[in-house]
Design a protein around this motif. Structure first.
Motif, short mmCIF file in Angstrom:
data_model
loop_
_atom_site.label_atom_id
_atom_site.label_comp_id
_atom_site.label_asym_id
_atom_site.label_seq_id
_atom_site.Cartn_x
_atom_site.Cartn_y
_atom_site.Cartn_z
N THR A 22 -0.73 16.48 -6.79
CA THR A 22 -1.82 15.86 -7.53
C THR A 22 -2.07 16.64 -8.82
O THR A 22 -1.78 17.84 -8.89
CB THR A 22 -3.12 15.80 -6.72
N PRO A 27 -7.62 15.06 -9.36
CA PRO A 27 -6.94 14.90 -8.08
C PRO A 27 -6.70 13.45 -7.68
O PRO A 27 -5.95 13.19 -6.73
CB PRO A 27 -7.88 15.59 -7.08
N ASN A 28 -7.30 12.50 -8.39
CA ASN A 28 -7.01 11.09 -8.12
C ASN A 28 -5.59 10.71 -8.54
O ASN A 28 -5.04 9.73 -8.06
CB ASN A 28 -8.00 10.19 -8.87
N LYS A 30 -1.64 11.12 -8.80
CA LYS A 30 -0.49 11.67 -8.11
C LYS A 30 0.64 11.91 -9.10
O LYS A 30 0.85 11.13 -10.04
CB LYS A 30 0.00 10.72 -7.02
N PRO A 46 -0.43 6.66 -3.74
CA PRO A 46 0.39 7.68 -3.07
C PRO A 46 1.72 7.16 -2.55
O PRO A 46 2.49 7.92 -1.97
CB PRO A 46 -0.52 8.12 -1.92
#
Length: 228
Positions: A22, A27-28, A30, A46
């Motif tokens: 990430t 962190p949203n 990828k 993901p």
């Protein structure tokens, strides 16, 4: 559509490509390494292998910079569609609208052309002198003051002081507000100036709109799998 097709063909990933990390600053997002160490594909989904068509774009460096990042044009069209459908329900934007319609108001003159998407974004000095930031109002302007107008939906990567307008590259678009501070459904207008990556960071949507965007991407992903 042609640009989106070229993007998909240029960054087609092998089926065995499955690892991701990430993005440290968001962190949203990828991060999938591209084949032959040519860079990284950035996506909100993901799924492995990732879909280049639904990715945010690619970058040759991490963190991405305006110079290293290439935007996926199809992602931008999906983003604008989601904002057109759901921006009026965003809690943060509704709070802005309430403040705009208050007796004091806070940003640009109600109903002014500069307040609408595409002409938005000027920061002005105390005497109204342009500081080069984009299109709108005088500092401490009249705001809505019960008459309605337009407010901006802006990227959260760059905090904006109360009563000020974000830089054009951070403005997704604008929505119309009535005299009671209600955001009017179906009035979202894309700014045409938004950039996914700036020197301040990458795509900073609030939780409500991020959830809606990811949901739409999953819908599009399901359609792709049905066609495969």
């Amino acid at each position: 559509m042609l640009l989106a097709t070229r993007f998909r063909l240029a960054f087609k990933l092998p089926e065995a490509f499955r690892s991701f990390t990430t993005l440290a600053s968001n962190p949203n997002i990828k991060v999938f390494p591209l084949p032959n160490k040519t860079g990284h594909l950035l996506t909100l989904l993901p799924t492995s292998p990732p879909s280049p068509t639904l990715s945010i774009g690619t970058t040759t460096t991490l963190p991405p910079t305006p110079q290293s990042f290439t935007t996926n044009p199809h992602f931008l069209s999906i983003l604008n569609s989601v904002l057109s459908e759901h921006a009026y329900s965003d809690p943060g934007l509704q709070s802005q609208a309430q403040a705009f319609a208050s007796p004091a108001g806070f940003s640009f003159l109600p109903g002014s052309a500069g307040a609408k998407a595409g002409g938005a974004g000027r920061r002005t000095g105390k005497k109204g002198n342009d500081t080069g930031a984009g299109g709108a109002s005088a500092e401490g302007g009249a705001g809505g003051a019960g008459r309605g107008g337009w407010v901006h939906l802006s990227d959260e990567r760059t905090p904006v002081d109360f009563g000020r307008i974000a830089w054009p590259e951070d403005i997704f678009g604008s929505v119309e507000v009535d005299g009671r501070g209600k955001v009017l459904e179906g009035t979202f207008q894309g700014s045409g100036t938004y950039r996914v990556v700036t020197n301040q960071g990458i795509l900073g949507l609030g939780p409500f709109l991020m959830e809606k965007l990811v949901a739409r991407l999953r819908e599009e992903e399901a359609k792709e799998k049905q066609k495969a």
